[in-house]
Structure formats: C-alpha cells, structure tokens
Write a protein that holds these residues in place. Structure first.
Motif, short mmCIF file in Angstrom:
data_model
loop_
_atom_site.label_atom_id
_atom_site.label_comp_id
_atom_site.label_asym_id
_atom_site.label_seq_id
_atom_site.Cartn_x
_atom_site.Cartn_y
_atom_site.Cartn_z
N ALA A 9 0.85 -1.19 0.00
CA ALA A 9 0.00 0.00 0.00
C ALA A 9 0.89 1.23 0.00
O ALA A 9 2.09 1.16 0.24
N ARG A 10 0.27 2.37 -0.29
CA ARG A 10 0.98 3.65 -0.27
C ARG A 10 0.30 4.58 0.73
O ARG A 10 -0.93 4.55 0.86
N LEU A 11 1.09 5.41 1.38
CA LEU A 11 0.57 6.35 2.37
C LEU A 11 1.09 7.74 2.06
O LEU A 11 2.29 7.93 1.84
N GLN A 12 0.18 8.70 2.03
CA GLN A 12 0.55 10.08 1.78
C GLN A 12 -0.15 10.98 2.79
O GLN A 12 -1.33 10.78 3.10
N LEU A 13 0.57 11.97 3.29
CA LEU A 13 0.02 12.91 4.27
C LEU A 13 0.12 14.32 3.72
O LEU A 13 1.21 14.80 3.41
N ASP A 14 -1.04 14.98 3.56
CA ASP A 14 -1.11 16.34 3.06
C ASP A 14 -2.13 17.12 3.89
O ASP A 14 -3.31 16.73 3.94
N ASP A 15 -1.69 18.22 4.50
CA ASP A 15 -2.61 19.11 5.22
C ASP A 15 -3.50 18.35 6.19
O ASP A 15 -4.71 18.50 6.19
N ARG A 16 -2.88 17.50 7.00
CA ARG A 16 -3.53 16.76 8.08
C ARG A 16 -4.43 15.63 7.58
O ARG A 16 -5.13 14.99 8.37
N VAL A 17 -4.44 15.37 6.27
CA VAL A 17 -5.23 14.26 5.71
C VAL A 17 -4.28 13.17 5.23
O VAL A 17 -3.44 13.40 4.34
N ALA A 18 -4.38 11.98 5.83
CA ALA A 18 -3.59 10.83 5.40
C ALA A 18 -4.41 10.00 4.42
O ALA A 18 -5.57 9.70 4.68
#
Length: 262
Positions: A9-18
């Motif tokens: 899987a991939r995980l990305q965190l942007d502006d408090r949204v994962a």
C-alpha cells in the motif's frame, strides 16, 4: 512520528489528511495472501500516534477497492485457509480480524473512497469507515455465503449497525451484489460521484473535517463511537469530562476568537 514502511500500500500525508491506497491491483487488492492486513493495521496505529493527522482516507488502486479474500487460496486450502479448525481460527484471529479491531480504535474520521468493487471482506473494510463515498463504478457485496463461508472478519457486526438488521440480513443471506446508487439508497454510501471526481470529493470532505480543532475532533470521534454502546447517564458523564478538557485547551479559545472576529 515517522510513517510506517508499507509493502502493498501507499501512504501520503497532506494538510492533516492521510491517504492510504491499497496497491495490489494484480489481485484486485485482496486482503489475504498479501501484506495489506499488516499495512492497514500499521497505518491505523500510526494515525493514533501522529498528532499531524486529523482524517484518514482509504481507497484502492486500479479497478477494485478490494476483492476481500483470496479465492484461489480458498480453493487450494492454502494460505490463511489451510489446516484444521483450530489452525484456521487462529489465522483469522491473528490475521484479518486485526483489521476491524485496528480501524474501530482509530481516533480520527475514516473516509472510504470506494473506487470499484468492494466484495466480501472488501465490503466489510469499507463499512468499517465512518463515511463511504462511492464511484459510479463501485459495487458492494456481502458474498460469503455464496462461497459456503460466513463473514469471518466481523462484517455482520458492522453492517447491521450501518443500515439496520433487516437490510443487512437480506444482503448477507442473499449474497447479492448492489451497485453504487442502490448502496446510496440503502445508506451504505453517503454520496455517489463520477470516477474522476472520487478522490477530489473525498479529500474535500476530509479537508473540511481536518480544519476543525484537532483535539476536539478526536474527542468527538471517540464520543460518537461510545454513544453506540453506552447508557445515556454514563454517556453524559463522559461528555461532561470531555467538555471540561475542551474548555481548557488553547485550541478552544483560538476557535472562539476566530468566531467572534467573523
């Protein structure tokens, strides 16, 4: 807190949204026979320990959200489905049943952006989220009985709380697959959008949630969960204690000041 190392899987965190993207399109994001169980559980635990996260979005890469269990392994009595009764039961407890326990404990809102078929345990995974937004290509099916098995991942617990006993019973016993619009009518999906709009809509909603004061957001999610299993008087006592915490947080005074300025 550093992000977990994920395999499938991939995980990305942007502006408090994962955003967690299941990335095994080659097996339609099947949860068994892959590393996705570990990946999902690791991300759930990371979210709870990371103050920089206010919302978790889960989606699938490719054609499916998740096909659930690996049917080839079932046919061959291999993988998670090998062995006698005790062995299979142990694998369920140590395997796929870790997902409902981990997601039920997540302290922030979970949005499932259902990009395609969510079948069997994949359907149950979507139902473990707080909100489901469905692509027009999404399909949902509690198909365990079609294969002569039961929802071993807790699906019967989640679905009847979501849409009521009678409708959950019919879907589970018939094993039929419903499209996105019927899922919205049943209360499974909150919204149905075109495929190219799915992640944008999920992230728009997530951004609205993430803009809220983060500590109060987590306490509110906890209260929403506790309300499902707590008597009213006990629940009000919890509300009073949590409210006392909120009134003593700097984020509360900052929010009040912003409101007064408007």
């Amino acid at each position: 807190m550093s992000q977990p190392a994920l395999k499938d899987a991939r995980l990305q965190l942007d502006d408090r949204v994962a955003t967690l993207t299941l990335a095994r399109d080659d097996v339609r994001n099947a949860l068994t026979g892959t590393a996705l169980i570990d990946d999902i559980v690791d991300v759930a635990e990371w979210v709870n320990g990371c103050d920089e996260v206010s919302v978790l979005v889960i989606t699938g890469e490719g054609a499916a959200f998740s096909a659930g269990g690996n049917i080839k392994d079932m046919a061959e009595r291999g993988g998670d489905f090998a062995g006698d009764v005790a062995e299979v039961a142990t694998r369920y407890r140590r395997g796929i049943q870790r997902i409902p326990l981990a997601l039920q404990a997540v302290e922030v809102p979970i949005i499932a952006a259902v990009n395609g078929p969510a079948i069997g345990a994949g359907f149950d995974l979507a139902n473990m989220a707080d909100i489901r937004i469905a692509s027009t290509r999404a399909k949902f099916g509690e198909t365990f009985l079609n294969l002569g098995i039961i929802p071993g991942d807790g699906g019967a617990w989640f679905m009847q709380r979501l849409i009521g006993y009678q409708q959950a019973f019919e879907l589970t016993l018939s094993g039929r697959i419903v499209g996105a619009e019927e899922a919205k009518t049943l209360g499974i999906a909150l919204e149905v959008v075109e495929p190219e709009q799915l992640l944008a809509r999920a992230h728009d909603m997530a951004a609205r949630f993430a803009a809220q004061p983060p500590k109060a957001l987590r306490l509110t999610k906890r209260l929403m969960k506790m309300a499902q299993r707590t008597e009213l008087k006990d629940f009000l006592d919890l509300c009073a204690a949590f409210q006392g915490m909120c009134h003593n947080e700097p984020e509360h005074l900052a929010a009040v000041e912003r409101f007064l300025k408007r």
